[in-house]
Design a protein around this motif. Structure first.
Motif, PDB file in Angstrom:
ATOM      1  N   VAL A   1       0.841  -1.196   0.000  1.00 38.55           N
ATOM      2  CA  VAL A   1       0.000   0.000   0.000  1.00 38.55           C
ATOM      3  C   VAL A   1       0.878   1.249   0.000  1.00 38.55           C
ATOM      4  N   MET A   2       1.924   1.249   0.800  1.00 34.32           N
ATOM      5  CA  MET A   2       2.854   2.380   0.808  1.00 34.32           C
ATOM      6  C   MET A   2       3.397   2.639  -0.595  1.00 34.32           C
ATOM      7  N   ALA A   3       3.704   1.573  -1.323  1.00 30.39           N
ATOM      8  CA  ALA A   3       4.298   1.707  -2.652  1.00 30.39           C
ATOM      9  C   ALA A   3       3.375   2.416  -3.636  1.00 30.39           C
ATOM     10  N   GLU A   4       2.064   2.386  -3.373  1.00 30.79           N
ATOM     11  CA  GLU A   4       1.114   3.038  -4.273  1.00 30.79           C
ATOM     12  C   GLU A   4       1.340   4.546  -4.349  1.00 30.79           C
ATOM     13  N   SER A   5       1.927   5.122  -3.295  1.00 31.61           N
ATOM     14  CA  SER A   5       2.143   6.567  -3.273  1.00 31.61           C
ATOM     15  C   SER A   5       3.615   6.956  -3.301  1.00 31.61           C
TER      16      SER A   5
ATOM     17  N   MET B   1      21.774  12.160  -9.531  1.00 28.40           N
ATOM     18  CA  MET B   1      22.922  12.153  -8.632  1.00 28.40           C
ATOM     19  C   MET B   1      23.628  10.804  -8.682  1.00 28.40           C
ATOM     20  N   VAL B   2      22.842   9.719  -8.682  1.00 28.11           N
ATOM     21  CA  VAL B   2      23.423   8.379  -8.739  1.00 28.11           C
ATOM     22  C   VAL B   2      24.218   8.204 -10.029  1.00 28.11           C
ATOM     23  N   ASP B   3      23.615   8.574 -11.143  1.00 27.56           N
ATOM     24  CA  ASP B   3      24.263   8.337 -12.431  1.00 27.56           C
ATOM     25  C   ASP B   3      25.488   9.237 -12.634  1.00 27.56           C
ATOM     26  N   GLU B   4      25.482  10.422 -12.029  1.00 22.30           N
ATOM     27  CA  GLU B   4      26.621  11.330 -12.190  1.00 22.30           C
ATOM     28  C   GLU B   4      27.774  10.998 -11.248  1.00 22.30           C
ATOM     29  N   THR B   5      27.455  10.529 -10.042  1.00 20.38           N
ATOM     30  CA  THR B   5      28.490  10.374  -9.020  1.00 20.38           C
ATOM     31  C   THR B   5      28.682   8.942  -8.535  1.00 20.38           C
ATOM     32  N   GLY B   6      27.675   8.086  -8.705  1.00 24.27           N
ATOM     33  CA  GLY B   6      27.716   6.732  -8.172  1.00 24.27           C
ATOM     34  C   GLY B   6      27.053   6.591  -6.821  1.00 24.27           C
ATOM     35  N   PHE B   7      26.722   7.734  -6.189  1.00 23.98           N
ATOM     36  CA  PHE B   7      26.072   7.746  -4.879  1.00 23.98           C
ATOM     37  C   PHE B   7      24.849   8.651  -4.962  1.00 23.98           C
ATOM     38  N   GLY B   8      23.740   8.224  -4.338  1.00 27.34           N
ATOM     39  CA  GLY B   8      22.545   9.052  -4.384  1.00 27.34           C
ATOM     40  C   GLY B   8      21.781   9.045  -3.074  1.00 27.34           C
ATOM     41  N   PHE B   9      21.096  10.155  -2.806  1.00 29.52           N
ATOM     42  CA  PHE B   9      20.261  10.285  -1.621  1.00 29.52           C
ATOM     43  C   PHE B   9      18.834  10.624  -2.034  1.00 29.52           C
ATOM     44  N   TYR B  10      17.878   9.934  -1.410  1.00 29.00           N
ATOM     45  CA  TYR B  10      16.454  10.177  -1.651  1.00 29.00           C
ATOM     46  C   TYR B  10      15.827  10.681  -0.344  1.00 29.00           C
ATOM     47  N   TYR B  11      15.073  11.761  -0.449  1.00 23.00           N
ATOM     48  CA  TYR B  11      14.528  12.460   0.719  1.00 23.00           C
ATOM     49  C   TYR B  11      13.063  12.069   0.910  1.00 23.00           C
ATOM     50  N   GLN B  12      12.763  11.514   2.070  1.00 22.26           N
ATOM     51  CA  GLN B  12      11.430  10.945   2.300  1.00 22.26           C
ATOM     52  C   GLN B  12      10.263  11.896   1.993  1.00 22.26           C
ATOM     53  N   PRO B  13      10.279  13.149   2.429  1.00 19.05           N
ATOM     54  CA  PRO B  13       9.129  14.005   2.104  1.00 19.05           C
ATOM     55  C   PRO B  13       8.871  14.146   0.615  1.00 19.05           C
ATOM     56  N   GLU B  14       9.904  13.955  -0.206  1.00 17.42           N
ATOM     57  CA  GLU B  14       9.743  14.089  -1.651  1.00 17.42           C
ATOM     58  C   GLU B  14       9.291  12.791  -2.312  1.00 17.42           C
ATOM     59  N   PHE B  15       9.805  11.638  -1.855  1.00 18.00           N
ATOM     60  CA  PHE B  15       9.445  10.402  -2.551  1.00 18.00           C
ATOM     61  C   PHE B  15       8.379   9.594  -1.831  1.00 18.00           C
ATOM     62  N   ASN B  16       8.143   9.860  -0.557  1.00 18.63           N
ATOM     63  CA  ASN B  16       7.160   9.082   0.209  1.00 18.63           C
ATOM     64  C   ASN B  16       6.287  10.024   1.040  1.00 18.63           C
ATOM     65  N   PRO B  17       5.549  10.915   0.398  1.00 19.23           N
ATOM     66  CA  PRO B  17       4.799  11.934   1.142  1.00 19.23           C
ATOM     67  C   PRO B  17       3.698  11.346   2.019  1.00 19.23           C
ATOM     68  N   ALA B  18       3.133  10.212   1.641  1.00 24.28           N
ATOM     69  CA  ALA B  18       2.061   9.620   2.448  1.00 24.28           C
ATOM     70  C   ALA B  18       2.562   9.228   3.828  1.00 24.28           C
ATOM     71  N   VAL B  19       3.742   8.641   3.891  1.00 28.66           N
ATOM     72  CA  VAL B  19       4.318   8.288   5.185  1.00 28.66           C
ATOM     73  C   VAL B  19       4.797   9.544   5.911  1.00 28.66           C
ATOM     74  N   HIS B  20       5.354  10.481   5.179  1.00 29.51           N
ATOM     75  CA  HIS B  20       5.810  11.726   5.814  1.00 29.51           C
ATOM     76  C   HIS B  20       4.653  12.435   6.521  1.00 29.51           C
ATOM     77  N   ARG B  21       3.464  12.368   5.957  1.00 31.01           N
ATOM     78  CA  ARG B  21       2.309  13.034   6.571  1.00 31.01           C
ATOM     79  C   ARG B  21       1.934  12.429   7.924  1.00 31.01           C
TER      80      ARG B  21
END
Length: 383
Positions: free
Chosen positions: A76-80, A158-178
């Motif tokens: 269900v989380m994955a839906e958002s 970022m991943v493709d340019e540097t090999g390392f990437g960070f994903y920020y929860q409010p941006e990719f998982n707003p339902a859980v952030h709420r």
């Protein structure tokens, strides 16, 4: 009042409490997948009364969730979840979002070293997530001057340019952030603390996580088996410091699961730890044999984010002073360097970019010594 609706079904949280999960940790029943799915849909939509939601979370904590229930929550989380998929296929590092408070966070340094050695790595976290609301990946990256509050598409770049990437929860998982404020009022961890680490916004095929006890690792692996959306080929979990994805010194248990046979062999393999169509390999590593010849207290810090950033820069650049003023602290950087190299080796090994941890350790140390890791850090700051 919550009730059965055409949108949700017949199982509002209050009914689940009364008839299924709410009778205590010994007498409660497990939910069906359909019941757990409906419960999670109601939660992410903000439908339940706040008191009922808190009681439901606490009842789940008492009885302990089954892999089937956790998989329903994850699906269900994955839906958002908004993904940002890089061309590279990185290792997904899912550390506890509520952070660490006593020992250095080594995952940024380890991820950068692994990236420099040819293994792309992604991390993800929120900002002061309950219940501990301590320092996590984001805060170390912020201290290093690396952008963190970016959308998933930028994270993939970022991943493709540097090999390392960070994903920020409010941006990719707003339902859980709420759910942040409701979780904060609970005062204890809930199953949300578990499932958010499995979000996998880069759609990586390898997950690396941590655990306190082996049965928990098996439960998470079984959750991947049960999930319809968290589709990974390989899971590696180890006993981490403070439950984070930093290997603790000493005898450390590791669990490895392959969805399909990928040809790797575990060092000091003790054989299958679980029966089923796909087996879980459990084995111990003795970290002194790989350079970590010290205890967890040696990796302790007072300012977790700030000192972790200083340690990261000191290890990656070889500048062992790096602002740490007392002589004993400067000497300790060598211990941090050994710990970073081993954690990087685990990321390389997780993706099967090396035959074993010994080879991975050699690759990690070479990436530090030849300046490649420092170059990745510079690229991250420039991104």
């Amino acid at each position: 009042m919550a009730k059965a609706t055409e949108r949700y079904g017949d199982w509002p949280l209050k009914r689940l409490m009364t008839e299924v999960v709410g009778s205590g940790h010994k007498s409660a029943d497990d939910m069906t997948r359909g019941q757990a799915t409906e419960a999670m849909r109601r939660i992410v939509d903000g439908e339940p009364d706040h008191t009922t939601l808190g009681a439901f979370w606490l009842a789940n904590r008492w009885k302990r969730n089954t892999p089937e229930e956790l998989a329903a929550y994850v699906d269900v989380m994955a839906e958002s979840v908004e993904t940002g998929v890089p061309d590279a296929d990185p290792v997904d590092c899912g550390a506890n979002y509520d952070g660490k408070g006593r020992t250095a966070i080594l995952g940024v340094a380890a991820g950068v070293v692994a990236a420099a050695a040819g293994t792309p790595v992604v991390t993800h976290s929120g900002d002061r997530v309950p219940t501990q609301k301590q320092d996590a990946y984001k805060h170390v990256l912020d201290e290093l001057g690396i952008r963190t509050e970016i959308v998933p598409a930028e994270s993939a770049e970022m991943v493709d340019e540097t090999g390392f990437g960070f994903y920020y929860q409010p941006e990719f998982n707003p339902a859980v952030h709420r759910l942040h404020d409701r979780r904060d009022r609970m005062g204890v961890r809930t199953f949300v603390n578990t499932i958010e680490t499995l979000a996998n916004p880069a759609e990586a095929s390898v997950h690396l996580g941590s655990f306190y006890h082996l049965p928990y690792a098996k439960r998470i692996i079984s959750t991947f088996r049960e999930s319809e959306t968290a589709v990974v080929d390989r899971v590696i979990m180890f006993q981490g410091m403070e439950g984070y994805d930093d290997i603790r010194p000493g005898d450390t248990k590791v669990a490895v699961w392959n969805r399909r046979e990928r040809g790797s062999r575990a060092p000091q393999d003790d054989g299958p730890a679980d029966a089923g169509d796909e087996e879980v390999e459990a084995f111990d590593i003795r970290t002194p044999e790989y350079g970590m010849d010290f205890d967890s207290e040696s990796l302790g810090v007072e300012d977790v984010a700030g000192e972790s950033a200083e340690i990261t820069e000191a290890v990656l650049t070889g500048e062992h002073g790096s602002g740490r003023t007392d002589e004993s602290a400067r000497d300790d950087v060598d211990q941090f360097a050994d710990a970073v190299a081993l954690n990087a080796a685990f990321r390389i090994y997780a993706r099967e970019d090396c035959e074993d941890l010994d080879e991975g350790l050699g690759m990690a140390r070479a990436a530090i010594e030849d300046g490649s890791a420092a170059d990745v850090l510079d690229s991250l700051r420039a991104f």
